[in-house]
Design a protein around this motif. Structure first.
Motif, short mmCIF file in Angstrom:
data_model
loop_
_atom_site.label_atom_id
_atom_site.label_comp_id
_atom_site.label_asym_id
_atom_site.label_seq_id
_atom_site.Cartn_x
_atom_site.Cartn_y
_atom_site.Cartn_z
N ILE A 1 0.82 -1.21 0.00
CA ILE A 1 0.00 0.00 0.00
C ILE A 1 0.85 1.27 0.00
N ILE A 2 2.12 1.18 0.43
CA ILE A 2 2.92 2.40 0.54
C ILE A 2 4.29 2.33 -0.14
N LEU A 3 5.18 1.46 0.29
CA LEU A 3 6.60 1.64 -0.02
C LEU A 3 7.26 0.61 -0.93
N LYS A 4 6.59 -0.41 -1.39
CA LYS A 4 7.27 -1.48 -2.11
C LYS A 4 6.74 -1.58 -3.54
N THR A 5 7.67 -1.71 -4.52
CA THR A 5 7.27 -1.86 -5.92
C THR A 5 8.13 -2.91 -6.61
N ILE A 6 7.59 -3.44 -7.71
CA ILE A 6 8.39 -4.21 -8.66
C ILE A 6 8.62 -3.28 -9.84
N ARG A 7 9.85 -3.23 -10.30
CA ARG A 7 10.20 -2.36 -11.41
C ARG A 7 10.88 -3.16 -12.51
N ILE A 8 10.66 -2.74 -13.74
CA ILE A 8 11.39 -3.29 -14.88
C ILE A 8 12.16 -2.15 -15.50
N SER A 9 13.47 -2.35 -15.61
CA SER A 9 14.33 -1.36 -16.25
C SER A 9 14.92 -1.94 -17.52
N ARG A 10 15.13 -1.09 -18.52
CA ARG A 10 15.75 -1.50 -19.77
C ARG A 10 17.11 -0.85 -19.87
N ILE A 11 18.13 -1.63 -20.20
CA ILE A 11 19.49 -1.14 -20.42
C ILE A 11 19.90 -1.55 -21.83
N TYR A 12 20.45 -0.62 -22.57
CA TYR A 12 20.90 -0.90 -23.93
C TYR A 12 22.40 -1.12 -23.92
N ASP A 13 22.84 -2.33 -24.24
CA ASP A 13 24.26 -2.66 -24.35
C ASP A 13 24.63 -2.51 -25.82
N GLU A 14 25.05 -1.31 -26.18
CA GLU A 14 25.32 -0.99 -27.58
C GLU A 14 26.48 -1.80 -28.15
N ASP A 15 27.53 -2.02 -27.35
CA ASP A 15 28.70 -2.76 -27.83
C ASP A 15 28.34 -4.18 -28.25
N ASN A 16 27.44 -4.81 -27.51
CA ASN A 16 27.06 -6.19 -27.80
C ASN A 16 25.73 -6.30 -28.55
N GLN A 17 25.12 -5.17 -28.87
CA GLN A 17 23.85 -5.10 -29.57
C GLN A 17 22.78 -5.95 -28.88
N VAL A 18 22.54 -5.62 -27.59
CA VAL A 18 21.61 -6.38 -26.77
C VAL A 18 20.78 -5.41 -25.93
N LEU A 19 19.48 -5.68 -25.83
CA LEU A 19 18.63 -5.00 -24.86
C LEU A 19 18.57 -5.89 -23.63
N ILE A 20 18.76 -5.31 -22.46
CA ILE A 20 18.72 -6.04 -21.19
C ILE A 20 17.52 -5.53 -20.40
N TYR A 21 16.69 -6.45 -19.92
CA TYR A 21 15.54 -6.10 -19.09
C TYR A 21 15.79 -6.68 -17.71
N LEU A 22 15.70 -5.82 -16.70
CA LEU A 22 15.96 -6.20 -15.32
C LEU A 22 14.70 -5.97 -14.49
N ALA A 23 14.18 -7.03 -13.87
CA ALA A 23 13.07 -6.91 -12.92
C ALA A 23 13.67 -6.94 -11.53
N HIS A 24 13.29 -5.96 -10.71
CA HIS A 24 13.84 -5.90 -9.36
C HIS A 24 12.84 -5.27 -8.41
N GLY A 25 12.94 -5.66 -7.15
CA GLY A 25 12.12 -5.06 -6.12
C GLY A 25 12.74 -3.75 -5.68
N SER A 26 11.90 -2.87 -5.20
CA SER A 26 12.37 -1.58 -4.71
C SER A 26 11.58 -1.21 -3.47
N GLU A 27 12.29 -0.88 -2.41
CA GLU A 27 11.67 -0.45 -1.17
C GLU A 27 12.37 0.81 -0.68
#
Length: 155
Positions: free
Chosen positions: A107-133
């Protein structure tokens, strides 16, 4: 101290998630009604990529017996796939990447987040799911990658 946290929590709760999700599966895991929910989340800035995230949702019986009325675990599993021709939009190309999706797990302080990181050298999109409090960090995470080298999308 709590009078300072309320406005922060309210502001965070009102921030829109960057992408929308659709529940595509719900699997019962026990007799008290706890479930694993599976959602499809298309990347709003990368056409042709869809992520699927799975997470645990507690039942009313579990909440009554275990406490923690207003929160679910913040751990999740993610897998992303090419679901059409990939077109990179205006994505953040920095090492920190950008948040694609956020969903509250309490209800207040905890989330699940998905972040995208672009690894240009390796031509890869990286998706990271992580908790955040806000009160403590979370080491629970999951990662998925999309190779771009044969898609023509990497530039």
């Amino acid at each position: 101290m709590t009078h300072l946290l309320r406005p922060i929590a309210l502001a965070l709760a009102l921030l829109p998630a960057a992408a929308h999700s659709e529940v595509v599966g719900k699997v019962g895991v026990d007799w008290v009604g706890n479930d694993v929910i599976v959602e499809a989340i298309p990347d709003p800035e990368v056409e042709g990529v869809t992520c699927h995230i799975a997470y645990f949702e507690r039942s009313v019986i579990d909440r009554l017996s275990q406490g923690n009325w207003f929160e679910d675990p913040s751990n999740a599993s993610i897998d992303c796939r090419q679901t059409g021709p990939i077109t990179l939009g205006d994505i953040d190309r920095s090492r920190g990447g950008e948040q694609v999706f956020r969903e509250s797990r309490s209800i207040i302080l905890k989330t699940i987040r998905i972040s995208r990181i672009y690894d240009e050298d390796n031509q890869v999109l990286i998706y990271l799911a992580h908790g955040s409090e806000l009160t403590q960090g979370s080491a629970k995470m999951s990662i998925s990658t999309i190779p771009l080298y044969e898609t023509g999308a990497a530039r």
